[in-house]
Write a protein that holds these residues in place. Structure first.
Motif, PDB file in Angstrom:
ATOM      1  N   ALA A  49      37.757  42.917  28.429  1.00  0.00           N
ATOM      2  CA  ALA A  49      38.029  44.155  28.000  1.00  0.00           C
ATOM      3  C   ALA A  49      39.420  44.300  27.713  1.00  0.00           C
ATOM      4  O   ALA A  49      39.252  45.149  26.515  1.00  0.00           O
ATOM      5  CB  ALA A  49      37.951  44.949  29.667  1.00  0.00           C
ATOM      6  N   PHE A  50      40.405  43.720  27.678  1.00  0.00           N
ATOM      7  CA  PHE A  50      41.761  43.933  26.982  1.00  0.00           C
ATOM      8  C   PHE A  50      41.424  43.629  25.661  1.00  0.00           C
ATOM      9  O   PHE A  50      42.131  44.207  24.852  1.00  0.00           O
ATOM     10  CB  PHE A  50      42.714  43.056  27.973  1.00  0.00           C
ATOM     11  N   LEU A  91      44.233  36.269  22.385  1.00  0.00           N
ATOM     12  CA  LEU A  91      44.671  36.586  23.517  1.00  0.00           C
ATOM     13  C   LEU A  91      45.213  35.274  24.400  1.00  0.00           C
ATOM     14  O   LEU A  91      46.106  35.134  24.908  1.00  0.00           O
ATOM     15  CB  LEU A  91      43.935  37.544  24.463  1.00  0.00           C
ATOM     16  N   ASP A  92      44.170  34.253  24.573  1.00  0.00           N
ATOM     17  CA  ASP A  92      44.563  33.218  25.293  1.00  0.00           C
ATOM     18  C   ASP A  92      45.753  32.484  24.801  1.00  0.00           C
ATOM     19  O   ASP A  92      46.587  31.990  25.441  1.00  0.00           O
ATOM     20  CB  ASP A  92      43.351  32.372  25.212  1.00  0.00           C
ATOM     21  N   ALA A 135      46.799  43.981  34.227  1.00  0.00           N
ATOM     22  CA  ALA A 135      46.845  44.660  35.721  1.00  0.00           C
ATOM     23  C   ALA A 135      47.027  46.151  35.864  1.00  0.00           C
ATOM     24  O   ALA A 135      46.221  46.698  36.445  1.00  0.00           O
ATOM     25  CB  ALA A 135      47.847  43.847  36.529  1.00  0.00           C
ATOM     26  N   GLU A 136      47.877  46.719  35.067  1.00  0.00           N
ATOM     27  CA  GLU A 136      48.007  48.062  35.371  1.00  0.00           C
ATOM     28  C   GLU A 136      46.852  48.967  34.690  1.00  0.00           C
ATOM     29  O   GLU A 136      46.370  49.988  35.189  1.00  0.00           O
ATOM     30  CB  GLU A 136      49.419  48.555  34.474  1.00  0.00           C
ATOM     31  N   LEU A 137      46.072  48.435  33.739  1.00  0.00           N
ATOM     32  CA  LEU A 137      44.958  49.146  33.278  1.00  0.00           C
ATOM     33  C   LEU A 137      43.765  48.654  33.896  1.00  0.00           C
ATOM     34  O   LEU A 137      42.544  49.431  33.760  1.00  0.00           O
ATOM     35  CB  LEU A 137      44.888  48.513  31.676  1.00  0.00           C
ATOM     36  N   GLY A 138      43.831  47.488  34.795  1.00  0.00           N
ATOM     37  CA  GLY A 138      42.715  47.114  35.426  1.00  0.00           C
ATOM     38  C   GLY A 138      41.695  46.500  34.511  1.00  0.00           C
ATOM     39  O   GLY A 138      40.386  46.900  34.892  1.00  0.00           O
ATOM     40  N   MET A 139      42.097  45.794  33.562  1.00  0.00           N
ATOM     41  CA  MET A 139      41.226  45.250  32.723  1.00  0.00           C
ATOM     42  C   MET A 139      41.096  43.680  33.006  1.00  0.00           C
ATOM     43  O   MET A 139      42.031  43.062  33.066  1.00  0.00           O
ATOM     44  CB  MET A 139      41.430  45.632  31.030  1.00  0.00           C
TER      45      MET A 139
END
Length: 91
Positions: free
Chosen positions: A24-25, A36-37, A16-20
């Protein structure tokens, strides 16, 4: 983030902070989307995987880098001399 922050909270807050987006993350971390999942699953899930401390540190470094980059951009913008808005033909 506090030491009681869960892995899922940490990752969601970072994205959220990176807006990704997740994709993209993943690209920024160099991790597969499936990995990641699994990190984002509830701790009680059969497919849940703990992140290695290296990943925690990498995410912290990325967040710190982005904050410094934004601060630098703000300073550069602030230190630029004002531009003259007089059209060339009026000089």
């Amino acid at each position: 983030m506090t030491s009681t922050t869960t892995q899922q909270e940490f990752l969601r807050a970072a994205m959220a902070e990176l807006g990704m987006t997740r994709d993209a993350f993943c690209a920024r971390l160099g991790a597969a989307r499936r990995t990641l999942d699994k990190w984002l699953l509830p701790a009680g899930s059969n497919d849940f995987r703990n992140m290695d401390e290296t990943i925690w540190n990498l995410v912290r470094e990325i967040l710190a880098h982005e904050k410094l980059k934004a601060k630098h951009a703000k300073l550069v913008k602030k230190s630029r001399p004002p531009t003259c808005n007089i059209p060339g033909g009026d000089i």
